[in-house]
Design a protein around this motif. Structure first.
Motif, PDB file in Angstrom:
ATOM      1  N   SER A   1      -0.807 -12.043  10.112  1.00 58.67           N
ATOM      2  CA  SER A   1       0.160 -12.944   9.491  1.00 58.67           C
ATOM      3  C   SER A   1      -0.599 -13.990   8.693  1.00 58.67           C
ATOM      4  CB  SER A   1       1.053 -13.600  10.541  1.00 58.67           C
ATOM      5  OG  SER A   1       0.287 -14.389  11.418  1.00 58.67           O
ATOM      6  N   VAL A   2       0.103 -14.574   7.734  1.00 64.17           N
ATOM      7  CA  VAL A   2      -0.479 -15.612   6.911  1.00 64.17           C
ATOM      8  C   VAL A   2       0.543 -16.743   6.809  1.00 64.17           C
ATOM      9  CG1 VAL A   2       0.279 -14.601   4.717  1.00 64.17           C
ATOM     10  CG2 VAL A   2      -1.704 -16.076   4.757  1.00 64.17           C
ATOM     11  N   VAL A   3       0.049 -17.961   6.920  1.00 65.16           N
ATOM     12  CA  VAL A   3       0.887 -19.150   6.856  1.00 65.16           C
ATOM     13  C   VAL A   3       1.171 -19.488   5.396  1.00 65.16           C
ATOM     14  CG1 VAL A   3       0.993 -21.623   7.443  1.00 65.16           C
ATOM     15  CG2 VAL A   3      -0.074 -20.008   9.018  1.00 65.16           C
ATOM     16  N   ARG A   4       2.338 -20.028   5.155  1.00 64.04           N
ATOM     17  CA  ARG A   4       2.734 -20.415   3.797  1.00 64.04           C
ATOM     18  C   ARG A   4       1.644 -21.246   3.130  1.00 64.04           C
ATOM     19  NH1 ARG A   4       8.039 -23.933   2.090  1.00 64.04           N
ATOM     20  NH2 ARG A   4       7.596 -23.921  -0.130  1.00 64.04           N
ATOM     21  N   GLY A   5       1.306 -20.892   1.896  1.00 57.40           N
ATOM     22  CA  GLY A   5       0.306 -21.634   1.142  1.00 57.40           C
ATOM     23  C   GLY A   5      -1.125 -21.215   1.423  1.00 57.40           C
ATOM     24  N   GLU A   6      -1.326 -20.298   2.357  1.00 57.07           N
ATOM     25  CA  GLU A   6      -2.671 -19.821   2.659  1.00 57.07           C
ATOM     26  C   GLU A   6      -2.792 -18.352   2.278  1.00 57.07           C
ATOM     27  OE1 GLU A   6      -3.770 -20.630   6.682  1.00 57.07           O
ATOM     28  OE2 GLU A   6      -3.663 -22.788   6.399  1.00 57.07           O
ATOM     29  N   ARG A   7      -4.020 -17.890   2.251  1.00 64.60           N
ATOM     30  CA  ARG A   7      -4.298 -16.486   1.944  1.00 64.60           C
ATOM     31  C   ARG A   7      -5.283 -15.943   2.967  1.00 64.60           C
ATOM     32  NH1 ARG A   7      -5.298 -16.490  -4.565  1.00 64.60           N
ATOM     33  NH2 ARG A   7      -3.194 -17.022  -5.150  1.00 64.60           N
ATOM     34  N   SER A   8      -5.115 -14.693   3.304  1.00 65.85           N
ATOM     35  CA  SER A   8      -6.081 -14.006   4.153  1.00 65.85           C
ATOM     36  C   SER A   8      -6.861 -13.037   3.272  1.00 65.85           C
ATOM     37  CB  SER A   8      -5.379 -13.233   5.265  1.00 65.85           C
ATOM     38  OG  SER A   8      -4.783 -14.123   6.179  1.00 65.85           O
ATOM     39  N   ILE A   9      -8.166 -12.953   3.503  1.00 67.02           N
ATOM     40  CA  ILE A   9      -9.010 -12.081   2.691  1.00 67.02           C
ATOM     41  C   ILE A   9      -9.601 -10.989   3.573  1.00 67.02           C
ATOM     42  CG2 ILE A   9     -11.053 -11.941   1.222  1.00 67.02           C
ATOM     43  CD1 ILE A   9     -10.572 -14.821   0.465  1.00 67.02           C
ATOM     44  N   TYR A  10      -9.437  -9.755   3.113  1.00 68.44           N
ATOM     45  CA  TYR A  10      -9.995  -8.594   3.794  1.00 68.44           C
ATOM     46  C   TYR A  10     -11.002  -7.949   2.855  1.00 68.44           C
ATOM     47  CZ  TYR A  10      -6.075  -9.494   6.783  1.00 68.44           C
ATOM     48  OH  TYR A  10      -5.188 -10.119   7.622  1.00 68.44           O
ATOM     49  N   VAL A  11     -12.125  -7.537   3.410  1.00 74.10           N
ATOM     50  CA  VAL A  11     -13.197  -6.925   2.617  1.00 74.10           C
ATOM     51  C   VAL A  11     -13.379  -5.492   3.096  1.00 74.10           C
ATOM     52  CG1 VAL A  11     -15.650  -7.047   2.030  1.00 74.10           C
ATOM     53  CG2 VAL A  11     -14.335  -9.147   2.315  1.00 74.10           C
ATOM     54  N   ILE A  12     -13.515  -4.585   2.111  1.00 71.98           N
ATOM     55  CA  ILE A  12     -13.766  -3.188   2.456  1.00 71.98           C
ATOM     56  C   ILE A  12     -14.769  -2.623   1.454  1.00 71.98           C
ATOM     57  CG2 ILE A  12     -11.785  -2.335   1.125  1.00 71.98           C
ATOM     58  CD1 ILE A  12     -11.522  -0.263   3.546  1.00 71.98           C
ATOM     59  N   GLY A  13     -15.748  -1.905   1.966  1.00 73.13           N
ATOM     60  CA  GLY A  13     -16.752  -1.292   1.117  1.00 73.13           C
ATOM     61  C   GLY A  13     -16.301   0.072   0.623  1.00 73.13           C
ATOM     62  N   ALA A  14     -16.602   0.358  -0.638  1.00 74.27           N
ATOM     63  CA  ALA A  14     -16.237   1.650  -1.227  1.00 74.27           C
ATOM     64  C   ALA A  14     -17.205   1.977  -2.347  1.00 74.27           C
ATOM     65  CB  ALA A  14     -14.811   1.610  -1.750  1.00 74.27           C
ATOM     66  N   LYS A  15     -17.168   3.246  -2.778  1.00 76.25           N
ATOM     67  CA  LYS A  15     -18.064   3.690  -3.848  1.00 76.25           C
ATOM     68  C   LYS A  15     -17.274   3.959  -5.122  1.00 76.25           C
ATOM     69  CE  LYS A  15     -21.463   5.669  -0.753  1.00 76.25           C
ATOM     70  NZ  LYS A  15     -22.173   6.859  -0.315  1.00 76.25           N
ATOM     71  N   SER A  16     -17.955   3.821  -6.239  1.00 81.62           N
ATOM     72  CA  SER A  16     -17.362   4.103  -7.541  1.00 81.62           C
ATOM     73  C   SER A  16     -16.826   5.532  -7.568  1.00 81.62           C
ATOM     74  CB  SER A  16     -18.428   3.930  -8.626  1.00 81.62           C
ATOM     75  OG  SER A  16     -17.932   4.314  -9.877  1.00 81.62           O
ATOM     76  N   GLY A  17     -15.619   5.707  -8.092  1.00 81.47           N
ATOM     77  CA  GLY A  17     -15.018   7.033  -8.190  1.00 81.47           C
ATOM     78  C   GLY A  17     -14.139   7.410  -7.012  1.00 81.47           C
ATOM     79  N   GLN A  18     -14.241   6.691  -5.893  1.00 84.99           N
ATOM     80  CA  GLN A  18     -13.370   6.984  -4.762  1.00 84.99           C
ATOM     81  C   GLN A  18     -11.951   6.523  -5.082  1.00 84.99           C
ATOM     82  OE1 GLN A  18     -15.666   5.055  -1.473  1.00 84.99           O
ATOM     83  NE2 GLN A  18     -15.491   7.066  -0.495  1.00 84.99           N
ATOM     84  N   THR A  19     -10.985   7.130  -4.418  1.00 87.12           N
ATOM     85  CA  THR A  19      -9.585   6.751  -4.587  1.00 87.12           C
ATOM     86  C   THR A  19      -9.179   5.870  -3.423  1.00 87.12           C
ATOM     87  OG1 THR A  19      -9.110   8.830  -5.705  1.00 87.12           O
ATOM     88  CG2 THR A  19      -7.233   7.626  -4.834  1.00 87.12           C
ATOM     89  N   MET A  20      -8.568   4.731  -3.733  1.00 90.07           N
ATOM     90  CA  MET A  20      -8.106   3.815  -2.687  1.00 90.07           C
ATOM     91  C   MET A  20      -6.599   3.648  -2.815  1.00 90.07           C
ATOM     92  SD  MET A  20      -9.440   0.016  -1.518  1.00 90.07           S
ATOM     93  CE  MET A  20      -9.162  -0.833  -3.058  1.00 90.07           C
ATOM     94  N   SER A  21      -5.928   3.608  -1.671  1.00 91.95           N
ATOM     95  CA  SER A  21      -4.485   3.355  -1.606  1.00 91.95           C
ATOM     96  C   SER A  21      -4.268   2.196  -0.650  1.00 91.95           C
ATOM     97  CB  SER A  21      -3.731   4.573  -1.080  1.00 91.95           C
ATOM     98  OG  SER A  21      -3.940   5.674  -1.925  1.00 91.95           O
ATOM     99  N   ILE A  22      -3.431   1.265  -1.063  1.00 87.43           N
ATOM    100  CA  ILE A  22      -3.109   0.114  -0.219  1.00 87.43           C
ATOM    101  C   ILE A  22      -1.599  -0.047  -0.194  1.00 87.43           C
ATOM    102  CG2 ILE A  22      -3.370  -2.372   0.118  1.00 87.43           C
ATOM    103  CD1 ILE A  22      -6.013  -2.213  -1.361  1.00 87.43           C
ATOM    104  N   ASP A  23      -1.086  -0.317   0.994  1.00 90.43           N
ATOM    105  CA  ASP A  23       0.346  -0.535   1.180  1.00 90.43           C
ATOM    106  C   ASP A  23       0.515  -1.709   2.130  1.00 90.43           C
ATOM    107  OD1 ASP A  23       3.191   0.233   1.054  1.00 90.43           O
ATOM    108  OD2 ASP A  23       2.898   0.780   3.158  1.00 90.43           O
ATOM    109  N   ILE A  24       1.399  -2.637   1.792  1.00 93.47           N
ATOM    110  CA  ILE A  24       1.669  -3.759   2.684  1.00 93.47           C
ATOM    111  C   ILE A  24       3.165  -3.830   2.945  1.00 93.47           C
ATOM    112  CG2 ILE A  24       1.921  -5.528   0.880  1.00 93.47           C
ATOM    113  CD1 ILE A  24       0.304  -7.401   2.799  1.00 93.47           C
ATOM    114  N   THR A  25       3.530  -4.012   4.205  1.00 91.76           N
ATOM    115  CA  THR A  25       4.930  -4.176   4.586  1.00 91.76           C
ATOM    116  C   THR A  25       5.041  -5.428   5.434  1.00 91.76           C
ATOM    117  OG1 THR A  25       4.641  -2.793   6.556  1.00 91.76           O
ATOM    118  CG2 THR A  25       5.439  -1.692   4.543  1.00 91.76           C
ATOM    119  N   SER A  26       6.208  -6.066   5.339  1.00 94.44           N
ATOM    120  CA  SER A  26       6.436  -7.245   6.161  1.00 94.44           C
ATOM    121  C   SER A  26       7.907  -7.321   6.540  1.00 94.44           C
ATOM    122  CB  SER A  26       6.024  -8.520   5.415  1.00 94.44           C
ATOM    123  OG  SER A  26       6.772  -8.678   4.242  1.00 94.44           O
ATOM    124  N   LEU A  27       8.158  -7.828   7.707  1.00 84.89           N
ATOM    125  CA  LEU A  27       9.519  -7.953   8.208  1.00 84.89           C
ATOM    126  C   LEU A  27      10.353  -8.816   7.267  1.00 84.89           C
ATOM    127  CD1 LEU A  27      11.527  -7.379  10.476  1.00 84.89           C
ATOM    128  CD2 LEU A  27      10.670  -9.400  11.659  1.00 84.89           C
TER     129      LEU A  27
END
Length: 169
Positions: free
Chosen positions: A85-111
């Motif tokens: 969860s993240v509080v109003r006015g703040e941001r959470s940062i997630y770091v993930i390592g990957a290589k050039s040419g790889q395919t990445m998919s991201i999906d976010i859902t919230s109540l």
């Protein structure tokens, strides 16, 4: 910009020197009766002919960022889901390592349907359709560079409880 400030100060000085009376249409005092009132003065700085305007700087606080968290996959898996969860006015940062040419998919859902993300490349640029102001909830694409990608999560209104799923192939 200095011309705009000078014009503004001139208009302000002109308006403050005027006198208006709203006493049923009968004005018994002259328009400039208050001749002893202090009038603003504009003095040019010694270096130029434009007035020197000194004002306090206005500070605009950036959205606060909470601690960075690394996303890693379990052995033999190519995706991971983070519940947070993240509080109003703040941001959470997630770091993930990957290589050039790889395919990445991201999906976010919230109540509350108010969690969004942006993605920054290892070089610090936003990815297309996941930049500042895009308010992405789904993103799929080929990664342009090798290194750590930052997924920046925030809420569009109020606090946001969310599930963030990241897949890399």
């Amino acid at each position: 910009m200095n011309i705009k400030i000078l014009l503004f100060l001139t208009v302000v000085a002109g308006v403050s020197a005027c006198s208006f009376s709203f006493n049923n249409g009968s004005n018994t005092s002259p328009a400039n009766a208050n001749t002893n009132a202090a009038k603003p003065t504009i003095t040019p700085s010694s270096a130029s002919t434009t007035p020197e305007v000194k004002a306090s700087p206005v500070a605009v606080a950036p959205k606060a960022e909470t601690g960075t968290k690394r996303i890693s996959f379990k052995a033999g898996e190519s995706s991971a889901t983070v519940s947070d969860s993240v509080v109003r006015g703040e941001r959470s940062i997630y770091v993930i390592g990957a290589k050039s040419g790889q395919t990445m998919s991201i999906d976010i859902t919230s109540l509350e349907d108010n969690a969004v993300f942006q993605i920054k490349t290892p070089g610090g640029k936003f990815l297309a359709d996941a930049g500042d102001g895009d308010d992405a909830t789904v993103w799929d694409g080929t990664l342009p560079a090798s290194g750590d990608y930052k997924i920046i999560v925030g809420g569009t209104r109020g606090n946001a409880s969310f599930k963030l799923t990241v897949s890399i192939d």
